[in-house]
Design a protein around this motif. Structure first.
Motif, PDB file in Angstrom:
ATOM      1  N   TYR A  62       0.815  -1.217   0.000  1.00  0.00           N
ATOM      2  CA  TYR A  62       0.000   0.000   0.000  1.00  0.00           C
ATOM      3  C   TYR A  62       0.848   1.268   0.000  1.00  0.00           C
ATOM      4  O   TYR A  62       0.398   2.313  -0.482  1.00  0.00           O
ATOM      5  CB  TYR A  62      -0.998  -0.041   1.161  1.00  0.00           C
ATOM      6  N   TYR A  63       2.057   1.182   0.512  1.00  0.00           N
ATOM      7  CA  TYR A  63       2.971   2.323   0.375  1.00  0.00           C
ATOM      8  C   TYR A  63       3.216   2.623  -1.099  1.00  0.00           C
ATOM      9  O   TYR A  63       3.145   3.783  -1.536  1.00  0.00           O
ATOM     10  CB  TYR A  63       4.288   2.011   1.085  1.00  0.00           C
ATOM     11  N   GLU A  64       3.481   1.588  -1.886  1.00  0.00           N
ATOM     12  CA  GLU A  64       3.725   1.785  -3.319  1.00  0.00           C
ATOM     13  C   GLU A  64       2.463   2.260  -4.039  1.00  0.00           C
ATOM     14  O   GLU A  64       2.536   3.136  -4.916  1.00  0.00           O
ATOM     15  CB  GLU A  64       4.230   0.489  -3.949  1.00  0.00           C
ATOM     16  N   LEU A  65       1.315   1.711  -3.672  1.00  0.00           N
ATOM     17  CA  LEU A  65       0.055   2.147  -4.295  1.00  0.00           C
ATOM     18  C   LEU A  65      -0.240   3.602  -3.950  1.00  0.00           C
ATOM     19  O   LEU A  65      -0.664   4.382  -4.814  1.00  0.00           O
ATOM     20  CB  LEU A  65      -1.101   1.255  -3.824  1.00  0.00           C
ATOM     21  N   ASP A  66      -0.022   3.986  -2.692  1.00  0.00           N
ATOM     22  CA  ASP A  66      -0.273   5.372  -2.288  1.00  0.00           C
ATOM     23  C   ASP A  66       0.670   6.335  -3.007  1.00  0.00           C
ATOM     24  O   ASP A  66       0.259   7.407  -3.466  1.00  0.00           O
ATOM     25  CB  ASP A  66      -0.119   5.517  -0.774  1.00  0.00           C
ATOM     26  N   LYS A  67       1.935   5.967  -3.090  1.00  0.00           N
ATOM     27  CA  LYS A  67       2.890   6.821  -3.808  1.00  0.00           C
ATOM     28  C   LYS A  67       2.451   7.057  -5.245  1.00  0.00           C
ATOM     29  O   LYS A  67       2.518   8.173  -5.767  1.00  0.00           O
ATOM     30  CB  LYS A  67       4.281   6.180  -3.792  1.00  0.00           C
ATOM     31  N   LYS A  68       1.982   6.003  -5.886  1.00  0.00           N
ATOM     32  CA  LYS A  68       1.553   6.102  -7.288  1.00  0.00           C
ATOM     33  C   LYS A  68       0.328   6.984  -7.425  1.00  0.00           C
ATOM     34  O   LYS A  68       0.268   7.850  -8.308  1.00  0.00           O
ATOM     35  CB  LYS A  68       1.268   4.723  -7.864  1.00  0.00           C
ATOM     36  N   VAL A  69      -0.659   6.786  -6.565  1.00  0.00           N
ATOM     37  CA  VAL A  69      -1.891   7.562  -6.713  1.00  0.00           C
ATOM     38  C   VAL A  69      -1.641   9.036  -6.388  1.00  0.00           C
ATOM     39  O   VAL A  69      -2.231   9.927  -7.005  1.00  0.00           O
ATOM     40  CB  VAL A  69      -3.030   6.981  -5.855  1.00  0.00           C
ATOM     41  N   PHE A  70      -0.747   9.326  -5.452  1.00  0.00           N
ATOM     42  CA  PHE A  70      -0.424  10.725  -5.171  1.00  0.00           C
ATOM     43  C   PHE A  70       0.305  11.368  -6.352  1.00  0.00           C
ATOM     44  O   PHE A  70       0.091  12.548  -6.659  1.00  0.00           O
ATOM     45  CB  PHE A  70       0.411  10.840  -3.895  1.00  0.00           C
ATOM     46  N   LYS A  71       1.146  10.600  -7.014  1.00  0.00           N
ATOM     47  CA  LYS A  71       1.809  11.112  -8.212  1.00  0.00           C
ATOM     48  C   LYS A  71       0.793  11.360  -9.326  1.00  0.00           C
ATOM     49  O   LYS A  71       0.813  12.405  -9.980  1.00  0.00           O
ATOM     50  CB  LYS A  71       2.875  10.127  -8.690  1.00  0.00           C
ATOM     51  N   ASP A  72      -0.108  10.404  -9.522  1.00  0.00           N
ATOM     52  CA  ASP A  72      -1.097  10.516 -10.598  1.00  0.00           C
ATOM     53  C   ASP A  72      -2.098  11.632 -10.350  1.00  0.00           C
ATOM     54  O   ASP A  72      -2.657  12.186 -11.302  1.00  0.00           O
ATOM     55  CB  ASP A  72      -1.838   9.186 -10.772  1.00  0.00           C
ATOM     56  N   THR A  73      -2.357  11.960  -9.088  1.00  0.00           N
ATOM     57  CA  THR A  73      -3.288  13.038  -8.769  1.00  0.00           C
ATOM     58  C   THR A  73      -2.566  14.369  -8.527  1.00  0.00           C
ATOM     59  O   THR A  73      -3.189  15.343  -8.099  1.00  0.00           O
ATOM     60  CB  THR A  73      -4.119  12.679  -7.529  1.00  0.00           C
ATOM     61  N   GLU A  74      -1.271  14.387  -8.779  1.00  0.00           N
ATOM     62  CA  GLU A  74      -0.449  15.600  -8.669  1.00  0.00           C
ATOM     63  C   GLU A  74      -0.464  16.223  -7.275  1.00  0.00           C
ATOM     64  O   GLU A  74      -0.511  17.443  -7.131  1.00  0.00           O
ATOM     65  CB  GLU A  74      -0.853  16.629  -9.734  1.00  0.00           C
ATOM     66  N   ILE A  75      -0.433  15.397  -6.261  1.00  0.00           N
ATOM     67  CA  ILE A  75      -0.220  15.885  -4.898  1.00  0.00           C
ATOM     68  C   ILE A  75       1.288  16.033  -4.730  1.00  0.00           C
ATOM     69  O   ILE A  75       2.028  15.059  -4.751  1.00  0.00           O
ATOM     70  CB  ILE A  75      -0.806  14.922  -3.853  1.00  0.00           C
ATOM     71  N   SER A  76       1.740  17.269  -4.557  1.00  0.00           N
ATOM     72  CA  SER A  76       3.159  17.593  -4.755  1.00  0.00           C
ATOM     73  C   SER A  76       3.985  17.477  -3.475  1.00  0.00           C
ATOM     74  O   SER A  76       4.670  18.429  -3.060  1.00  0.00           O
ATOM     75  CB  SER A  76       3.286  19.010  -5.326  1.00  0.00           C
ATOM     76  N   PHE A  77       3.939  16.308  -2.846  1.00  0.00           N
ATOM     77  CA  PHE A  77       4.768  16.110  -1.648  1.00  0.00           C
ATOM     78  C   PHE A  77       6.244  16.292  -1.982  1.00  0.00           C
ATOM     79  O   PHE A  77       6.730  15.814  -3.002  1.00  0.00           O
ATOM     80  CB  PHE A  77       4.574  14.699  -1.086  1.00  0.00           C
ATOM     81  N   ASP A  78       6.942  16.962  -1.086  1.00  0.00           N
ATOM     82  CA  ASP A  78       8.400  17.016  -1.195  1.00  0.00           C
ATOM     83  C   ASP A  78       9.024  15.728  -0.659  1.00  0.00           C
ATOM     84  O   ASP A  78      10.127  15.356  -1.069  1.00  0.00           O
ATOM     85  CB  ASP A  78       8.945  18.207  -0.407  1.00  0.00           C
ATOM     86  N   TYR A  79       8.295  15.069   0.252  1.00  0.00           N
ATOM     87  CA  TYR A  79       8.815  13.813   0.804  1.00  0.00           C
ATOM     88  C   TYR A  79       7.639  12.965   1.268  1.00  0.00           C
ATOM     89  O   TYR A  79       6.701  13.474   1.895  1.00  0.00           O
ATOM     90  CB  TYR A  79       9.755  14.081   1.980  1.00  0.00           C
ATOM     91  N   PHE A  80       7.715  11.672   0.951  1.00  0.00           N
ATOM     92  CA  PHE A  80       6.673  10.727   1.352  1.00  0.00           C
ATOM     93  C   PHE A  80       7.359   9.549   2.043  1.00  0.00           C
ATOM     94  O   PHE A  80       8.041   8.750   1.409  1.00  0.00           O
ATOM     95  CB  PHE A  80       5.886  10.251   0.134  1.00  0.00           C
ATOM     96  N   GLY A  81       7.223   9.491   3.354  1.00  0.00           N
ATOM     97  CA  GLY A  81       7.982   8.519   4.135  1.00  0.00           C
ATOM     98  C   GLY A  81       7.165   7.320   4.591  1.00  0.00           C
ATOM     99  O   GLY A  81       6.046   7.089   4.139  1.00  0.00           O
ATOM    100  N   ARG A  82       7.759   6.564   5.533  1.00  0.00           N
ATOM    101  CA  ARG A  82       7.113   5.367   6.089  1.00  0.00           C
ATOM    102  C   ARG A  82       7.394   5.322   7.587  1.00  0.00           C
ATOM    103  O   ARG A  82       8.530   5.588   8.010  1.00  0.00           O
ATOM    104  CB  ARG A  82       7.651   4.092   5.430  1.00  0.00           C
ATOM    105  N   THR A  83       6.393   4.952   8.360  1.00  0.00           N
ATOM    106  CA  THR A  83       6.628   4.855   9.805  1.00  0.00           C
ATOM    107  C   THR A  83       7.384   3.590  10.181  1.00  0.00           C
ATOM    108  O   THR A  83       7.652   3.368  11.368  1.00  0.00           O
ATOM    109  CB  THR A  83       5.304   4.917  10.593  1.00  0.00           C
ATOM    110  N   THR A  84       7.723   2.774   9.200  1.00  0.00           N
ATOM    111  CA  THR A  84       8.568   1.602   9.467  1.00  0.00           C
ATOM    112  C   THR A  84      10.052   1.888   9.241  1.00  0.00           C
ATOM    113  O   THR A  84      10.874   0.969   9.340  1.00  0.00           O
ATOM    114  CB  THR A  84       8.130   0.418   8.583  1.00  0.00           C
ATOM    115  N   SER A  85      10.401   3.132   8.951  1.00  0.00           N
ATOM    116  CA  SER A  85      11.818   3.442   8.729  1.00  0.00           C
ATOM    117  C   SER A  85      12.581   3.444  10.051  1.00  0.00           C
ATOM    118  O   SER A  85      12.021   3.688  11.134  1.00  0.00           O
ATOM    119  CB  SER A  85      11.965   4.807   8.047  1.00  0.00           C
ATOM    120  N   LYS A  86      13.881   3.191   9.964  1.00  0.00           N
ATOM    121  CA  LYS A  86      14.731   3.186  11.157  1.00  0.00           C
ATOM    122  C   LYS A  86      14.769   4.568  11.801  1.00  0.00           C
ATOM    123  O   LYS A  86      14.743   4.698  13.032  1.00  0.00           O
ATOM    124  CB  LYS A  86      16.147   2.740  10.766  1.00  0.00           C
TER     125      LYS A  86
END
Length: 660
Positions: free
Chosen positions: A73-97
């Motif tokens: 779902y991280y990959e799906l969300d990244k794609k849909v935000f790109k396709d809908t032109e939501i211009s995040f400067d950074y899109f992270g994950r709460t599973t990161s170190k």
């Protein structure tokens, strides 16, 4: 000015629907784009929320690891935000170190300062699975409404938030066996210690809750002592609590997830040479949170208390927009009554969605997405007004002036009045977005396009080229200035339109970094590209493709439905079918009949947990054979993303009773 813009973290267990974009993502994007256009130092962040019981429970049921689910779902969300032109400067994950380390730092700081205590409580426990059962690991009957499949933390039927003891006949959501109670120790955040500071902050901060939240928080929560908030859970999936005595415990998702607003910024700055402290510790910076109204408590009380406890800045604005319904009904993943954002952008221009979700109602109000109204507004406002004016102007310049924007002669009072409207609309766009009254600015843009159409029709350059060429050039110059202004001023609202029109005018594929500064420049002598319509009308056939699947099924008559013999049945025996992973064999009593049912629910229910249950079955289904066992009826169940719940009755009723 440094401005941190954040959008609520999508939970990584399902696809996003257009309701999420109305309440959070589009309006956050509009704000970020405006302030970039004004030259502010904007960082716009978001990321997936990947911990919590729904994800870990789903992983157990599907036989996969939680990280497999969240990565999908991280990959799906990244794609849909790109396709809908939501211009995040950074899109992270709460599973990161990095996120894990910062969550643990928050906890240790709050613990050191005395804001966190421990408490022993009685919690559900599964003797079979040898585990505590937090939140949704427990299912049972809601004591308030009698709904038989309520979750441990909430009832989907009556909407109540449920506490320990509110479920009757609780069972483990994994194995279906009855639960017991055991004592466990967890850590609690003492919100009451921040009561006075929170109350003063909310009462005195100007425009802190520009849409919704101030009165609700003051009357519902701050009018009485605040309850301590449990911040740890007996789970394997999550950020581990960094104490020896807390082995086997992780942080509750609402302690973990908001810290992403800090950790994601830190990750962004580590990669881009800036400092996260310039936003979270600089008193001259702004922090603007965009969230759905349903999480106002967490962002208005709980998260600010955490920030106060560790000494970071409080938010400048918490923007909680209204919800989106679909044709009068609440959108819901469980029922399929929704339009997925990814499905929308597959068939329609993304700007259509952005336009309608802003123009159709004030942000503080709930909006009912009606497909007919959506079609009418897009075709009328975007296609017939905005798109038509742009195309009429550029097509005439391309065909009659060899594609070169003409040089004007003397401007008339009407010409000057129309050009002067550009500055007025610019100020309206800026002020309306900054005051979170977005549709006023968007409406001003459409009005400017309508005025351009009226001006073009009134001056009729197609006639002027025959009798007054200089006047025709002036009229087309004025119209070209309006087209350029519409492209530049639409940047926050309609990025696709802005980019397309700017390219037609200049040949450049990217807009200027500070588009509003280009408004006073003129384009005479500029060669334009061959124009094509920037918007297309939505036809009835396309509209129908947006309808949720459940509404596209063939309608049945009452006579068709009456052919179905649906009955209440009682399960007498239940067992797994040898050599099958999914099939159960049930012996059921339906009035005076005893029947066998074969059903693929072995991965959802333990056979023993079904014995004695009243279920709902289709009694006159043609028999079929599965792995050598004849099935004489079919049980009815609901399914949500692979999770199955058998239909049952809310009161005790005799088996064999008809279901209408």
């Amino acid at each position: 000015m440094k401005i941190l813009v954040t959008a609520a973290l999508p939970y990584a267990n399902n696809e996003l629907h257009i309701g999420h974009f109305r309440s959070t993502y589009i309006i956050a994007d509009v704000y970020a784009r405006l302030h970039r256009a004004l030259g502010d130092d904007v960082v716009f962040i978001c990321g997936t929320d990947e911990h919590g019981t729904p994800i870990s429970l789903r992983a157990i049921k599907e036989g996969v690891s939680p990280i497999e689910i969240t990565t999908k779902y991280y990959e799906l969300d990244k794609k849909v935000f790109k396709d809908t032109e939501i211009s995040f400067d950074y899109f992270g994950r709460t599973t990161s170190k990095e996120h894990e380390e910062l969550v643990q730092w928050f906890f240790l700081e709050l613990l050191k300062k005395g804001f966190i205590t421990t408490k022993k409580t009685q919690q559900p426990y599964c003797e079979y699975d040898k585990r505590f059962l937090p939140d949704r690991y427990v299912r049972g009957t809601c004591k308030y409404c009698g709904y038989p499949d309520a979750k441990g933390d909430e009832c989907d039927n009556c909407g109540r938030v449920l506490a320990q003891g509110d479920l009757l006949n609780p069972v483990c959501a994994i194995c279906g066996k009855p639960t017991t109670i055991r004592e466990t120790e967890n850590w609690y955040f003492d919100l009451e210690k921040f009561h006075k500071e929170l109350q003063a902050w909310i009462e005195n901060s100007e425009n802190l809750f520009p849409l919704y939240g101030k009165k609700y928080l003051l009357t519902q929560f701050l009018s009485k002592p605040l309850e301590s908030f449990g911040i740890t859970r007996d789970l394997e999936w999550g950020v581990p609590v960094p104490l020896q005595e807390a082995k086997g415990k992780v942080f509750y998702v609402w302690f973990d997830a908001p810290i992403g607003y800090v950790s994601f910024l830190k990750e962004y700055c580590d990669k881009n040479g800036c400092s996260w402290k310039d936003f979270w510790q600089n008193k001259d910076s702004k922090i603007v949170h965009f969230i759905g109204r349903n999480i106002i408590y967490h962002h208005g009380l709980f998260w600010p208390s955490m920030l106060l406890g560790v000494g970071l800045n409080l938010p400048t604005n918490i923007v909680a927009a209204g919800l989106l319904n679909l044709s009068g009904k609440k959108m819901a993943k469980s029922s399929g009554w929704m339009i997925k954002a990814q499905d929308f952008v597959k068939v329609l221009n993304n700007d259509y969605l952005r336009y309608y979700l802003i123009i159709a109602a004030p942000l503080e109000e709930d909006l009912d997405f009606k497909l007919e109204d959506f079609q009418k507004r897009v075709n009328g406002d975007l296609v017939d007004s905005l798109g038509n004016f742009v195309h009429r102007t550029l097509h005439f310049i391309y065909t009659k002036f060899n594609g070169e924007i003409p040089t004007p002669s003397n401007l008339s009072d009407d010409d000057k009045a129309l050009i002067n409207q550009i500055e007025q609309v610019k100020e309206k766009v800026i002020s309306s977005i900054d005051s979170f009254e977005y549709r006023a600015g968007l409406d001003a843009l459409i009005s400017l396009a309508r005025n351009g159409n009226k001006y073009l029709t009134k001056n009729a350059p197609w006639e002027l080229v025959q009798k007054d060429l200089e006047r025709a050039k002036t009229v087309l110059f004025v119209c070209a200035q309006l087209v350029k202004a519409l492209a530049l001023l639409s940047t926050p609202y309609l990025p696709g339109f802005s980019r397309s029109v700017w390219q037609l005018l200049t040949g450049q594929t990217s807009l200027p970094q500070r588009p509003f500064e280009e408004l006073k420049t003129t384009l005479e002598g500029t060669k334009i590209l061959e124009p094509k319509p920037v918007f297309q009308k939505i036809d009835d056939k396309t509209i129908k493709t947006l309808l949720p699947v459940e509404t596209q099924k063939t309608q049945v008559t009452l006579q068709d439905f009456q052919k179905l013999d649906i009955r209440v049945a009682q399960v007498l025996e239940a067992s797994k079918i040898p050599n099958s992973k999914k099939l159960l064999k049930l012996t059921v009593k339906i009035g005076n009949e005893i029947k066998t049912i074969v059903s693929g629910i072995a991965d959802q229910y333990e056979p023993q947990s079904l014995i004695g249950k009243k279920i709902v079955v289709l009694n006159n289904l043609q028999p079929a054979e599965f792995m050598g066992v004849k099935s004489e009826a079919m049980l009815l169940a609901a399914e949500d993303n692979g999770s199955v719940s058998l239909l049952t009755v809310m009161r005790d009723i005799a088996d064999g009773s008809p279901v209408h």
